[in-house]
Write an enzyme that holds these catalytic residues in place. Structure first.
Site, short mmCIF file in Angstrom:
data_model
loop_
_atom_site.label_atom_id
_atom_site.label_comp_id
_atom_site.label_asym_id
_atom_site.label_seq_id
_atom_site.Cartn_x
_atom_site.Cartn_y
_atom_site.Cartn_z
N GLY A 245 0.83 -1.19 0.00
CA GLY A 245 0.00 0.00 0.00
C GLY A 245 0.87 1.24 0.00
CG HIS A 246 0.35 4.24 -2.32
ND1 HIS A 246 -0.12 5.03 -3.35
CD2 HIS A 246 0.87 3.13 -2.90
CE1 HIS A 246 0.09 4.40 -4.51
NE2 HIS A 246 0.68 3.25 -4.26
#
Ligand SMILES: *[C@@H]1O[C@H](CO)[C@@H](O)[C@H](O)[C@H]1NC(C)=O
Length: 397
Positions: A245-246
């Protein structure tokens, strides 16, 4: 009284009364979606059945449960409207709700399952399968202008006293779970799963909301694990596993000139594994009167994270729509404490603040981040604050 009731009869009588009481309250207060015509075969559209169960629950003067048994229930886009007669509707899900496999069928409304103006709704258990993979393929094909935006899997808007527990959301087309304009929300034991390259599949997004708590959740997705938008206050996030994910991001902020700020946010005990960012604050390089203040990032472990600690106030993809490139967002009093682990890039700490409104009151305390077993670097632009305790890379504040 002419006759005395013998103890055995008395006991039987009490038992019978008790059973009548239990069965009548149970019947009165639980609506099984099957009774409303839902089919657990994954093929029959059960949208109407769910909406009818909701309408009946909403009209009940007493607390109610809606029960979704095991099996797969196909649902199209559905809105569950509030202003109900009672303030305690529990939705208990043992099964899986699946979106249509053809993403065009969920339409352009922006959401798949939406609750609005509800007060006192809880969702326990269950799997929501957004069936987003074909839309991601379309978006990743290089001809994304031909693809629809897609929908958020589960949205609560303008609602309060919401509880979500033990829910799994997988393969959302866009954002998985959104709280927009909500007060007093508890989300715990949530599991989010989407491919690491799935576009815009943020795990949990919070905006225009206060007193939101997110606990003990596991988020693997293609965009931010948790994203925090304008108008968020008193947000508590604890015990999260994030990655792929970020990362956990405040922003993007400052797209609008008039924008409510973000304040009193705590992010605590998070493991970031192989994510693009760890803890991030991000704003457009545009004029705005928004702000970010009183933020605590505490007790994080970074495992091979590209940007473990980052403030980026110069966000402006393709240098479009950012006159002057200076962000108006004022960032102050942000603490980073007990943050340890490994960076996947040399610059492990990056504070790139607005030249018009420098960041102030940034505090690094007991931070140790390495890059390839060596000392990493920190980089500061228009950033003010202090370092306390052991801080590696050496602070540039
Ligand atoms: C900050 O938010 C927490 C909940 O996340 C709340 O308990 C606390 O009172 C808030 N503090 C202030 C100063 O508003």
């Amino acid at each position: 009284m002419s006759k005395k009731l013998n103890p055995l009869h008395f006991l039987i009588l009490i038992t019978i009364l008790y059973c009548i009481l239990i069965s009548s309250t149970a019947k009165a207060s639980t609506y099984n979606v099957i009774q409303f015509g839902a089919k657990p075969n994954g093929k029959t559209d059960s949208t109407k059945a769910f909406l009818n169960a909701w309408t009946k629950a909403c009209a009940s003067p007493n607390p109610v449960s809606i029960y979704v048994p095991q099996g797969k229930f196909l649902l199209g886009a559905a809105t569950f409207n509030g202003k109900c007669t009672n303030k305690a509707i529990s939705i208990i899900i043992d099964g899986t709700l699946v979106a249509p496999s053809d993403y065009r069928l969920t339409g352009n409304a922006g959401y798949w399952l939406k609750f609005q103006h509800v007060d006192g709704v809880s969702i326990r258990g269950g799997v929501l399968d957004g069936q987003g993979t074909s839309l991601w393929d379309c978006k990743n094909s290089g001809k994304s202008s031909n693809c629809p935006t897609g929908v958020t899997t589960l949205e609560f808007s303008n609602s309060k006293n919401i509880m979500i527990s033990g829910l799994t959301s997988m393969n959302s087309q866009m954002f998985h779970i959104v709280f927009n304009g909500c007060q007093n929300v508890m989300a715990q034991g949530v599991k989010i799963m989407a491919a690491g390259n799935s576009p815009n599949t943020d795990g949990i997004h919070v905006q225009m909301s206060s007193h939101v708590t997110i606990l003990k959740s596991n988020i693997r997705t293609g965009d931010d694990c948790i994203s925090i938008g304008p108008g968020t206050s008193n947000l508590w996030i604890e015990n999260i596993a994030c990655g792929p994910g970020h990362g956990i991001s405040i922003g993007s902020l400052g797209w609008e000139l008039n924008e409510p700020g973000v304040q009193n946010v705590t992010v605590k005990t998070v493991t970031f594994s192989g994510t693009q960012n760890g803890v991030r604050i991000k704003s457009w390089g545009r004029p705005s009167n928004g702000f970010v203040r009183n933020v605590f990032f505490q007790d994080a472990i970074m495992v091979n994270v590209q940007n473990p600690i980052v403030i980026d106030q110069n966000y402006c993809p393709n240098n479009k729509d950012c006159p002057g490139q200076a962000s108006g967002i004022k960032i102050s009093d942000v603490t980073y404490e007990d943050i340890h682990g490994t960076s996947a890039t040399q610059v492990a700490v990056k504070f790139d603040c607005s030249y018009k409104y420098p960041c102030s009151g940034l505090k690094l305390k007991d931070v140790k981040l390495t890059y390839k077993n060596q000392v990493a670097e920190a980089s500061c632009n228009h950033a003010g604050g202090a370092a306390l305790g052991l801080v590696q890379p050496q602070s540039c504040l």
